[in-house]
Design an enzyme around this catalytic site. Structure first.
Site, mmCIF file in Angstrom:
data_model
loop_
_atom_site.group_PDB
_atom_site.id
_atom_site.type_symbol
_atom_site.label_atom_id
_atom_site.label_comp_id
_atom_site.label_asym_id
_atom_site.label_seq_id
_atom_site.Cartn_x
_atom_site.Cartn_y
_atom_site.Cartn_z
ATOM 1 N N GLU A 19 -18.631 17.495 -19.402
ATOM 2 C CA GLU A 19 -18.343 16.761 -20.534
ATOM 3 C C GLU A 19 -19.487 15.831 -20.261
ATOM 4 O O GLU A 19 -19.360 15.616 -18.492
ATOM 5 C CB GLU A 19 -17.025 16.558 -20.088
ATOM 6 N N HIS A 56 -18.355 21.578 -30.214
ATOM 7 C CA HIS A 56 -18.118 20.470 -31.077
ATOM 8 C C HIS A 56 -19.035 20.093 -31.345
ATOM 9 O O HIS A 56 -19.755 19.172 -31.097
ATOM 10 C CB HIS A 56 -17.013 19.816 -30.108
ATOM 11 N N GLU A 84 -19.933 15.905 -30.834
ATOM 12 C CA GLU A 84 -20.495 15.706 -29.662
ATOM 13 C C GLU A 84 -21.987 15.793 -29.084
ATOM 14 O O GLU A 84 -22.792 16.564 -28.660
ATOM 15 C CB GLU A 84 -19.756 16.521 -28.226
ATOM 16 N N HIS A 127 -20.919 19.379 -23.435
ATOM 17 C CA HIS A 127 -19.559 18.814 -24.465
ATOM 18 C C HIS A 127 -19.737 16.546 -24.141
ATOM 19 O O HIS A 127 -20.614 16.584 -23.039
ATOM 20 C CB HIS A 127 -18.296 19.026 -24.822
#
Ligand code: ZN
Length: 375
Positions: A334, A165, A168, A258
């Protein structure tokens, strides 16, 4: 001189909807061939000493509307140091940023950007280091290389890959930290890891989305982290080439890096719902997670995603696909866009430097569980 906004540069994203002097209404532009948007990055020029009110008016329809409350934009005068735009507020789908720039050129972004130019500097500088190998795993749809750096000569295989992504950007700051740690000739953890493990690091899986200023997708609007069950040359060559390379050098340990828009904490997501889940995988995941929590005050296990029920894993995601395909320890890390609210930094929020330290601690945790991973 009038105030101007521009975003026609590497990872730029914004559209001016309306401007009345120093009051400017903006919209974030959706990823090409997709509805996703949340990443913004633009330059504000000609406003030294003036109070400017920037309103991003289409936040309610963004990919993660819960990302906006308690969020502060990042601002920089030199594109090196990115601080929180203190006067950021969110209400009724509008993110309002008020600032009085000290100079005529100032930059704003959703998070400290990691440009493709910096990516090339990163890859070039590490490729020069003795003991670091470089290979291109394949090409993106826009023709950019999927760069992979290899370090270490141990029997275990680790894959660390980031930025499926592209918005990010903290994920690539993390990779820079991981490379710095792993290539350090004197660091005892790095020396032990290089002896026990062969690392394959893919700092940027989605160079096209990065350059285009996308949040979540590649050049044709495809979310790469929903392609791992069936990647294709037409839609997701970035995943196809990395997965093929993994088939040739199967991971014992895999980490997908991420950022999360909404949750103000660092956390891991695992592979609980995969069909062939083993007790060993479950035990190793918990061991790694608990070890990281002990080593790193910026990491926690109380907050995170809901764990899928047995058999209910989404197999199109890399972490689940790799855990199922190779029986390995696989995880998604994350990091927050907001901050780690348990340990906030009022000047920088979550930042490139803190992303790098988290990478160091993840490698420390990997080192601490090596004997379990070998068993
Ligand atoms: Zn992500």
């Amino acid at each position: 001189m009038s105030i101007t906004i521009s975003s026609a540069f590497d990872s730029g994203n914004i559209r001016v909807v309306k401007q009345d002097g120093a009051a400017i209404d903006l919209e974030i532009v959706a990823d090409h061939m997709s509805d996703f948007y949340q990443w913004f990055h633009f330059r504000l020029a000609g406003a030294a000493g003036q109070e400017v009110t920037l309103r991003i008016t289409n936040c309610a329809g963004s990919a993660y509307p819960h990302g906006w409350p308690d969020y502060k934009a990042r601002v920089s005068h030199d594109r090196e140091e990115w601080v929180l735009a203190e006067n950021t507020s969110y209400a009724d789908g509008v993110l309002t940023i008020r600032l009085t720039p000290s100079s005529d050129v100032v930059w704003l972004a959703y998070f400290a950007p990691y440009s493709m130019e910096r990516h090339h500097d990163l890859v070039s500088s590490f490729a020069q280091i003795e003991g670091v190998g470089y290979r291109s795993l394949g090409k993106s749809l826009d023709g950019q290389d999927i760069d992979c750096l290899t370090i270490g000569e141990g029997p275990l295989t680790a894959w660390i890959y980031a930025r499926q992504h592209p918005g990010e950007s903290m994920a690539e700051w993390f990779m820079e930290g991981a490379l710095e740690k792993l290539a350090d000739p004197d660091d005892p953890v790095a020396r032990a890891l290089r002896k026990a493990v062969t690392f394959h690091l893919v700092p940027n899986m989605n160079p096209d989305g990065s350059k285009r200023g996308h949040l979540r997708t590649n050049a044709v609007g495809v979310n790469l982290n929903r392609e791992w069950h069936a990647p294709s040359a037409e839609k997701s060559p970035e995943v196809l080439c990395v997965r093929n390379a993994m088939d040739a050098q199967a991971p014992d340990f895999a980490m997908d890096i991420h950022g999360d828009e909404a949750i103000p904490a660092n956390f891991l997501a695992g592979f609980e719902g995969i069909p062939s889940l083993t007790e060993r995988q479950t035990r190793l995941f918990k061991l790694f997670s608990d070890t990281l929590e002990r080593l790193c005050p910026d990491f926690q296990t109380a907050q995170g995603y809901e764990v899928p029920a047995p058999g209910q894993a989404n197999m199109s995601m890399s972490t689940t696909q790799l855990a199922e395909r190779y029986g390995c320890l696989s995880m998604t890390l994350e990091m927050p866009f907001k901050d780690n609210f348990d340990m906030p930094d009022p000047l920088y929020g979550w930042s490139p430097e803190r992303s790098k330290y988290l990478a160091h601690h993840c490698l420390g945790a990997l080192h601490a569980i090596l004997s379990d991973l070998k068993a």
